[in-house]
Design an enzyme around this catalytic site. Structure first.
Site, PDB file in Angstrom:
ATOM      1  N   GLU B 210      44.629  30.651  45.084  1.00  0.00           N
ATOM      2  CA  GLU B 210      44.565  30.932  43.457  1.00  0.00           C
ATOM      3  C   GLU B 210      46.231  31.203  43.070  1.00  0.00           C
ATOM      4  OE1 GLU B 210      41.581  33.937  43.150  1.00  0.00           O
ATOM      5  OE2 GLU B 210      42.893  35.496  43.293  1.00  0.00           O
ATOM      6  N   HIS B 249      41.457  39.293  39.454  1.00  0.00           N
ATOM      7  CA  HIS B 249      41.974  39.704  40.694  1.00  0.00           C
ATOM      8  C   HIS B 249      43.135  40.281  40.582  1.00  0.00           C
ATOM      9  CE1 HIS B 249      39.323  36.806  43.277  1.00  0.00           C
ATOM     10  NE2 HIS B 249      38.792  37.942  43.116  1.00  0.00           N
TER      11      HIS B 249
END
Lengths: 380, 291
Positions: B210, B249
């Site tokens: 990511e 995150h």
């Protein structure tokens, strides 16, 4: 439970206070919040001063947030212009008036958390005053990056290596060594992600003085550094979501996105875009979200004016699809008027969740791809 | 074979008496994982789902010398100490589920683990599963099926999504490792790729990255440098993420020109990794490679 993220970039004046506590010399300064204070500060500092807008966005200097004043009147004039103005999207609430420092040359010293090395890294350069990332790209040989073992800390030979890399000797080297040790201690003792002096000025009388301070504190360590806690005071989708306990990011489109888990929620945005839609936001309800949590998230987006279609994508692991379905239905019934909704769910208690949706006139999807296609089509 | 966890994995759960700790202990036992003990300071003598609780990891290991793995579900302020405690009891694999662990704590326990030749997975991760053998983590076990694809991922639910696609396409997984969504994590893509290289059961690897940091670019460089012998399929989440925004995150942020998805996709493509643009496409690429 998702804890709202606190912004813990420090203002320059907060960084300067920390510098002083760790024996890092800074040029004289006063923080002011109105014009009269600015005039007084410039008069007390005497002679030429620098007026600096206190904002957290990068690129302040280029945006006109740093100006030189020849006297108190000019400082007041500059402060009047800056205070209350908006600099790169951020309102200026305070300005710093500093004494003007004659600079012979500029150094760079910083400590960062290095993801790949999983350790602090000291960054040093004899060519300070510029963006260090840019300098590292264009002239990597002029930037030293030195890994520090966090269990051992900054060793004497590492300090010597930095000083020799910057070609410092004699009294200047002694000053720089003391500053580097102070900076590393500051970095560790305040749970920093970044502690940077740029520039570290060499004055004509061979003194080192920090004329700017950039410090970022680890959000996850704020529980043990309460002095860095910031009240969540913003407005808009992101601030409202934070108050409700979600992580959200506002985007330009018209399809509201709710997912569980950061990766899946990002993948959902990406899929919507791929299918020709445009996401209005990122909103992660986190793991194990219960009915009331989903209800709040759905309400937040359904009542947001830019959201035309709400797309909920849930992969049930510890999150139960029936809880999610109840939350969606409850929000949709009370505030959903006129807006369209697309739900994809899979995993724990999927059958029960789908039954609840169907009973309330919402057709559940099995496939993330088909659901994203549908959401994009509905928004057109 | 598989990697990291298998039938010879014996687990202690740190933070076992918490709501999450108890819930996942039950789920792991149900999956067949050998959870021998739990630890919560001050709660020694109790039991959770029939698993005895001890005050310290040292006591747990003394009573169950087979323990070789710890699952840490201790709240963030105390998670760092819990990991050090496991390492001091010579536990060789510590899986840290806890989110919001201070990065300075993570740097310390990860460096300490390296000195002690132990592995850390996480923090802020879903754990590791070898289907039909052992699940040390919080993932829904029924989505996984034993097979020949190794998965390494920075994400949780997105991994389940992709694992599910792989399962329904009849391939299955050897081991799935969630390395965690924090900026600083223990095992990274390269470490896990290296383990999969040596694992006979793994015939292909899926790398789920990511935005944020450069672990994906580093992995691409490793794949080229070592002439990685197994096919790798990639997926990068956050192609539509704006810069300077943390996407859930702690590690998922495009910042100061680093961590953008285009650079990751380019690096992986150039390394011969087949980068898919949807989770479903990950499975279809695998099917065509492994058919």
């Amino acid at each position: 439970m998702v804890i709202p993220e606190v912004s813990v970039k420090l203002y320059e004046y907060e960084g300067r206070e920390l510098f002083k506590r760790y024996g890092i010399p800074v040029n004289d300064y006063v923080v002011v919040r109105n014009v009269e204070e600015a005039r007084k500060a410039a008069d007390v500092l005497g002679g030429r001063t620098v007026v600096k807008a206190q904002v957290l966005v990068a690129g302040r200097g280029k945006a006109g947030g740093v100006k030189v004043a020849e006297n108190g009147d000019e400082a007041a004039e500059l402060a009047a212009k800056m205070l209350g103005s908006v600099l790169k999207g951020e309102k200026v609430e305070s300005v710093l008036v500093t004494s003007y420092t004659e600079i012979e040359s500029e150094l760079y010293l910083g400590v960062i958390v290095d993801r790949f090395k999983r350790s602090p890294v000291v960054i040093a350069s004899a060519e300070g005053g510029v963006e260090i990332e840019e300098l590292a790209r264009t002239s990597p040989r002029h930037v030293l990056k030195m890994e520090i073992n966090p269990l051992i800390g900054l060793a004497d030979h590492q300090v010597r290596r930095v000083l020799s890399f910057m070609k410092l000797s004699g009294d200047i080297a002694a000053q720089a060594g003391k500053i580097l040790r102070g900076l590393y201690r500051l970095f560790v003792e305040n749970d920093c992600e970044l502690a940077e002096i740029n520039p570290l000025a060499v004055t004509p009388d061979r003194k080192l003085v920090a004329v700017d301070a950039k410090i970022i504190i680890d959000e996850n360590a704020v529980f043990r550094r309460p002095e860095f806690r910031r009240p969540e005071s913003g407005s808009g989708l992101e601030a409202e979501a934070a108050r409700l306990g979600f992580t959200a990011v506002e985007l330009d489109g018209d399809i509201g996105i709710i997912g569980n888990g950061a990766g899946l929620t990002m993948a959902t945005m990406d899929m919507v875009k791929l299918k020709g839609g445009s996401p209005a936001n990122f909103l992660d309800v986190g793991g194990g979200a219960a009915e009331d949590v989903v209800d709040k998230a759905a309400r937040l987006l359904l009542t947001h004016p830019k959201v035309k279609v709400l797309f909920v994508n849930i992969l049930g692991g510890i999150t139960r699809c029936d809880e999610v379905a109840r939350g969606i239905v409850s929000a949709y019934r009370s505030v959903g008027g006129g807006k369209k909704i697309v739900v994809r769910m899979m995993g724990t208690n999927e059958e029960e969740g789908k039954r609840i949706l169907l009973e309330n006139g919402i057709l559940p999807f099995d496939s993330m791809e088909e659901a994203a296609e549908r959401a994009a089509a509905l928004a057109r | 074979m598989a990697i990291l966890v298998d039938r010879d994995t014996y687990v202690v759960v740190q933070g076992v008496t918490g709501r999450q700790g108890a819930f996942h202990t039950r789920a792991m036992l149900k999956y067949g994982t050998k959870v021998l003990a739990g630890v919560t300071p001050g709660k020694g003598g109790q039991n959770v789902e029939g698993v005895p609780v001890y005050d310290s990891v040292a006591e747990a290991v003394e009573n169950h010398p087979q323990i070789n793995t710890s699952l840490v579900m201790v709240p963030a302020p105390h998670a760092g100490d819990a990991v050090l405690e496991a390492l001091n009891s010579n536990i060789k694999l510590v899986v840290v589920i806890t989110e919001h662990v201070p990065v300075h704590d993570a740097m310390k326990f990860i460096n300490y683990a390296m000195l002690r030749n132990s592995h850390i997975i996480g923090p802020n991760c879903p754990g590791v599963i070898t289907p039909e053998a052992a699940k040390v983590g919080i993932m829904p076990g029924h989505i996984f099926k034993r097979g020949k694809v190794g998965i390494v991922s920075r994400s949780g639910t997105l991994t389940y999504e992709i694992a599910y696609q792989i399962t329904v396409n009849g391939l299955g997984q050897s081991t799935c490792v969630g390395i965690g969504g924090d900026p600083v994590v223990g095992l990274n893509f390269i470490d896990v790729l290296e383990m999969f290289r040596r694992d006979d059961e793994t015939e292909a690897v899926v790398l789920i990255g990511e935005i944020g940091g450069d672990l994906e670019e580093r992995a691409a460089e490793y794949i080229v440098r070592t002439r990685y012998p197994k096919p790798v399929v990639g997926y990068i989440a956050g192609r539509t993420a704006p810069p300077e925004k943390r996407m859930g995150h702690a590690g998922a942020i495009i910042s100061l020109g680093a961590g953008d998805p285009a650079s990751k996709i380019k690096a992986l493509n150039e390394a011969g990794v087949a980068v898919a643009s949807t989770p479903k496409e990950v499975a279809s690429k695998l099917v065509s490679i492994l058919k």
